[in-house]
Scaffold this active site. Structure first.
Site, PDB file in Angstrom:
ATOM      1  N   THR A   1       0.856  -1.199   0.000  1.00  0.00           N
ATOM      2  CA  THR A   1       0.000   0.000   0.000  1.00  0.00           C
ATOM      3  C   THR A   1       0.893   1.250   0.000  1.00  0.00           C
ATOM      4  OG1 THR A   1      -0.077  -0.026   2.422  1.00  0.00           O
ATOM      5  CG2 THR A   1      -1.933  -1.046   1.304  1.00  0.00           C
ATOM      6  N   GLY A   2       0.292   2.400  -0.188  1.00  0.00           N
ATOM      7  CA  GLY A   2       0.969   3.691   0.001  1.00  0.00           C
ATOM      8  C   GLY A   2       2.250   3.843  -0.795  1.00  0.00           C
TER       9      GLY A   2
ATOM     10  N   ASP B   1       5.618 -11.089   8.759  1.00  0.00           N
ATOM     11  CA  ASP B   1       6.170 -10.017   9.589  1.00  0.00           C
ATOM     12  C   ASP B   1       7.622  -9.692   9.200  1.00  0.00           C
ATOM     13  OD1 ASP B   1       6.905  -8.249  11.518  1.00  0.00           O
ATOM     14  OD2 ASP B   1       6.678  -9.641  13.208  1.00  0.00           O
ATOM     15  N   ALA B   2       7.792  -8.543   8.555  1.00  0.00           N
ATOM     16  CA  ALA B   2       9.117  -8.138   8.061  1.00  0.00           C
ATOM     17  C   ALA B   2      10.114  -7.917   9.195  1.00  0.00           C
ATOM     18  CB  ALA B   2       8.985  -6.848   7.243  1.00  0.00           C
TER      19      ALA B   2
ATOM     20  N   ALA C   1       5.250   0.915   7.701  1.00  0.00           N
ATOM     21  CA  ALA C   1       4.584   1.760   8.682  1.00  0.00           C
ATOM     22  C   ALA C   1       3.782   0.812   9.541  1.00  0.00           C
ATOM     23  CB  ALA C   1       3.676   2.781   8.010  1.00  0.00           C
TER      24      ALA C   1
ATOM     25  N   TYR D   1       4.329  15.643  15.066  1.00  0.00           N
ATOM     26  CA  TYR D   1       5.103  14.844  14.112  1.00  0.00           C
ATOM     27  C   TYR D   1       6.616  15.020  14.330  1.00  0.00           C
ATOM     28  CZ  TYR D   1       5.923  11.734  10.306  1.00  0.00           C
ATOM     29  OH  TYR D   1       6.332  10.633   9.603  1.00  0.00           O
TER      30      TYR D   1
ATOM     31  N   VAL E   1      -2.683  10.813   1.517  1.00  0.00           N
ATOM     32  CA  VAL E   1      -3.629   9.986   2.270  1.00  0.00           C
ATOM     33  C   VAL E   1      -3.203   8.532   2.139  1.00  0.00           C
ATOM     34  CG1 VAL E   1      -6.059   9.385   2.618  1.00  0.00           C
ATOM     35  CG2 VAL E   1      -5.466  11.605   1.627  1.00  0.00           C
TER      36      VAL E   1
HETATM   37  P1  NAD Z   1       1.063   2.394   4.513  1.00  0.00           P
HETATM   38  O1  NAD Z   1       0.294   2.122   5.758  1.00  0.00           O
HETATM   39  O2  NAD Z   1       0.298   2.691   3.276  1.00  0.00           O
HETATM   40  O3  NAD Z   1       2.029   1.144   4.163  1.00  0.00           O
HETATM   41  C1  NAD Z   1       2.682   0.399   5.126  1.00  0.00           C
HETATM   42  C2  NAD Z   1       3.270  -0.875   4.530  1.00  0.00           C
HETATM   43  O4  NAD Z   1       3.983  -1.554   5.574  1.00  0.00           O
HETATM   44  C3  NAD Z   1       2.228  -1.867   3.993  1.00  0.00           C
HETATM   45  O5  NAD Z   1       2.736  -2.486   2.828  1.00  0.00           O
HETATM   46  C4  NAD Z   1       2.125  -2.921   5.120  1.00  0.00           C
HETATM   47  O6  NAD Z   1       1.727  -4.215   4.692  1.00  0.00           O
HETATM   48  C5  NAD Z   1       3.574  -2.927   5.571  1.00  0.00           C
HETATM   49  N1  NAD Z   1       3.749  -3.462   6.918  1.00  0.00           N
HETATM   50  C6  NAD Z   1       3.317  -2.947   8.096  1.00  0.00           C
HETATM   51  N2  NAD Z   1       3.741  -3.725   9.118  1.00  0.00           N
HETATM   52  C7  NAD Z   1       4.451  -4.746   8.579  1.00  0.00           C
HETATM   53  C8  NAD Z   1       5.143  -5.864   9.092  1.00  0.00           C
HETATM   54  N3  NAD Z   1       5.212  -6.111  10.385  1.00  0.00           N
HETATM   55  N4  NAD Z   1       5.748  -6.703   8.210  1.00  0.00           N
HETATM   56  C9  NAD Z   1       5.684  -6.498   6.869  1.00  0.00           C
HETATM   57  N5  NAD Z   1       5.061  -5.433   6.317  1.00  0.00           N
HETATM   58  C10 NAD Z   1       4.451  -4.582   7.169  1.00  0.00           C
HETATM   59  O7  NAD Z   1       2.099   3.542   4.883  1.00  0.00           O
HETATM   60  P2  NAD Z   1       2.771   4.765   4.086  1.00  0.00           P
HETATM   61  O8  NAD Z   1       2.068   6.000   4.481  1.00  0.00           O
HETATM   62  O9  NAD Z   1       2.985   4.435   2.657  1.00  0.00           O
HETATM   63  O10 NAD Z   1       4.172   4.812   4.848  1.00  0.00           O
HETATM   64  C11 NAD Z   1       5.358   4.236   4.316  1.00  0.00           C
HETATM   65  C12 NAD Z   1       6.529   5.105   4.754  1.00  0.00           C
HETATM   66  O11 NAD Z   1       6.373   6.414   4.174  1.00  0.00           O
HETATM   67  C13 NAD Z   1       6.613   5.317   6.279  1.00  0.00           C
HETATM   68  O12 NAD Z   1       7.960   5.334   6.646  1.00  0.00           O
HETATM   69  C14 NAD Z   1       5.999   6.711   6.442  1.00  0.00           C
HETATM   70  O13 NAD Z   1       6.449   7.368   7.609  1.00  0.00           O
HETATM   71  C15 NAD Z   1       6.528   7.378   5.181  1.00  0.00           C
HETATM   72  N6  NAD Z   1       5.824   8.643   4.783  1.00  0.00           N
HETATM   73  C16 NAD Z   1       4.456   8.675   4.705  1.00  0.00           C
HETATM   74  C17 NAD Z   1       3.839   9.884   4.369  1.00  0.00           C
HETATM   75  C18 NAD Z   1       2.332   9.987   4.271  1.00  0.00           C
HETATM   76  O14 NAD Z   1       1.817  11.128   4.186  1.00  0.00           O
HETATM   77  N7  NAD Z   1       1.621   8.892   4.241  1.00  0.00           N
HETATM   78  C19 NAD Z   1       4.607  11.020   4.085  1.00  0.00           C
HETATM   79  C20 NAD Z   1       6.000  10.928   4.119  1.00  0.00           C
HETATM   80  C21 NAD Z   1       6.597   9.721   4.496  1.00  0.00           C
END
Ligand code: NAD
Length: 393
Positions: free
Chosen positions: A50-51, A110-111, A139, A234, A270
């Site tokens: 995701t994301g 679990d990574a 995340a 934050y 988002v």
């Molecule tokens: P997200 O929730 O969309 O994605 C998280 C991912 O981590 C998913 O693929 C999930 O399956 C995986 N995950 C979670 N726990 C896990 C585990 N134990 N083992 C394996 N996989 C696991 O999050 P996101 O918003 O895309 O965040 C990703 C990174 O980007 C983070 O470091 C976040 O801080 C950073 N970030 C996010 C934003 C934002 O606005 N969303 C902005 C800047 C930086």
């Protein structure tokens, strides 16, 4: 079954398989349109479902024709109940990658565990030999330390003093006020343990030791800085401490291994992770309004196209004074931030839809779970039990 959204707070507990596929295909089209010569060839994405992690995987595959191995923690469909969105995204991604003749395999687990690291290394050894890019995009609210077996939980709290500001009650579509008490020392340490750089270092150590890291490989982890109004919760809060630790880890990895590890500061978008942070969804709703009006609005996929094509593999890395790549540059432009700051005091439940792009926020949120995509018939009976294509080969 007919799948409808069922929202509980900041999560949707259902996901639509065809909607998730449509969303993945939309991102693929953006990545394809920005196809680029130079780039990674064999990529490991940790947090790929995701994301930002999913978009990193899509840009690697469809923008650079790279082989990708994805690691994530998702819920497959059980007893006829829909799977999680990340599961359907990964099924759709693999399907499209295989159609395009690209290698794509995924590991669900679990990574943070030694077992999943070992399984990933075995898969690289068997299929790819080595990887030349490792994207670290986890995340998670918790992490079990593989050495001690202890489970640590992260918190989103200020440090030193309590914090009160406006926030969004997305259940009621209301602007409310939140007050958050400062974190204890133990909570700060736990958040660093979960979202800091230790696990990224363990991954790079394990990959290098097994000889599956290509010489001169790159690795990138993601961070966020944002404007002053979100700093207490934050950047200056518990999560900010964890992100500082990720920066420490980047330097340590680059020094220890034949690898260039870097932190990329991305813009606010988002995602399932960001919707859980107090204040941030309201800030994002206002930011979207301002950036859409300026024509600079980006979602995860556009951010990752710029990160890969211009910064990581292009000739404009534009590192800041701390050595970080910045793709939050458009978000942080002074006139954008001034416009957001001017709207902030005017925002109330009554003005929410007019002064901010809360409508866009809601649409974006639903799309994370495959709802509201054009061309998808949401009244249709759909098969919710989908397997990962790579699990069948
Ligand atoms: P997200 O929730 O969309 O994605 C998280 C991912 O981590 C998913 O693929 C999930 O399956 C995986 N995950 C979670 N726990 C896990 C585990 N134990 N083992 C394996 N996989 C696991 O999050 P996101 O918003 O895309 O965040 C990703 C990174 O980007 C983070 O470091 C976040 O801080 C950073 N970030 C996010 C934003 C934002 O606005 N969303 C902005 C800047 C930086």
């Amino acid at each position: 079954m007919i799948v409808k959204p069922r929202i509980r707070g900041f999560v949707c507990i259902t996901a639509h398989p065809k909607g998730c596929e449509a969303k993945v295909r939309e991102e693929i089209a953006v990545a394809r349109a920005a196809k680029c010569e130079s780039g990674p060839q064999k990529v490991l994405v940790i947090g790929s479902s995701t994301g930002y992690g999913l978009s990193s995987r899509i840009v690697s595959a469809f923008g650079h024709e790279a082989a990708t191995l994805g690691v994530f923690f998702e819920r497959p469909s059980t007893k006829g109940k829909p799977a999680s969105a990340g599961w359907y995204n990964s099924v759709a991604f693999e399907k499209a990658a295989h159609e395009a003749g690209l290698y794509a395999k995924s590991i669900n687990g679990d990574a943070f565990s030694d077992e999943i690291k070992a399984q990933t290394i075995e898969t690289i050894q068997a299929d790819l030999g080595q990887v030349d890019l490792v994207v670290y995009s986890l995340a998670s609210p918790r992490r079990t330390d593989p050495k001690t077996g202890e489970t640590h939980r992260s918190v989103l709290k200020p440090i030193g003093e309590s914090f009160t500001n406006r926030s969004l009650d997305t259940d009621k579509d209301e602007v409310c006020e939140v007050s958050i008490e400062p974190a204890s020392e133990a909570e700060i340490a736990d958040t660093v343990k979960v979202m800091g750089g230790e696990d990224w270092e363990l991954w790079m150590e394990a990959l290098d030791e097994a000889g599956v890291l290509a010489p001169g490989a790159k690795s990138v982890a993601y961070s966020y800085l944002g404007p002053e109004l979100t700093w207490p919760v934050y950047t200056n809060g518990t999560i900010g401490q964890a992100k500082k630790d990720v920066e420490r880890a980047a330097a340590a990895i680059s020094q220890k291994h034949d690898c260039q590890a870097v932190v990329a500061v991305n813009k606010a978008v988002v995602t399932q992770a960001s919707s859980a942070i107090p204040v941030v969804p309201l800030y994002i709703s206002i930011l979207f309004k301002v950036m859409k009006a300026r024509g600079t609005h980006e979602d995860c996929i556009e951010q990752m196209v710029r990160l890969f094509n211009e910064r990581l593999y292009g000739d404009a890395p534009k590192l800041d004074s701390e050595g970080r790549i910045r793709v939050d540059d458009w978000e942080m432009e002074p006139d954008v931030q001034q416009a957001v700051a001017a709207i902030w005091p005017e925002i109330s439940t009554e003005t929410l839809f007019e002064k901010s792009d809360y409508k866009g926020y809601q649409e974006n949120f639903l799309k994370l779970f495959g709802f509201g995509l054009e061309g998808v018939d949401y009244e249709e009976d759909v098969d919710v039990e989908l397997d990962l294509p790579s699990a069948q080969s």
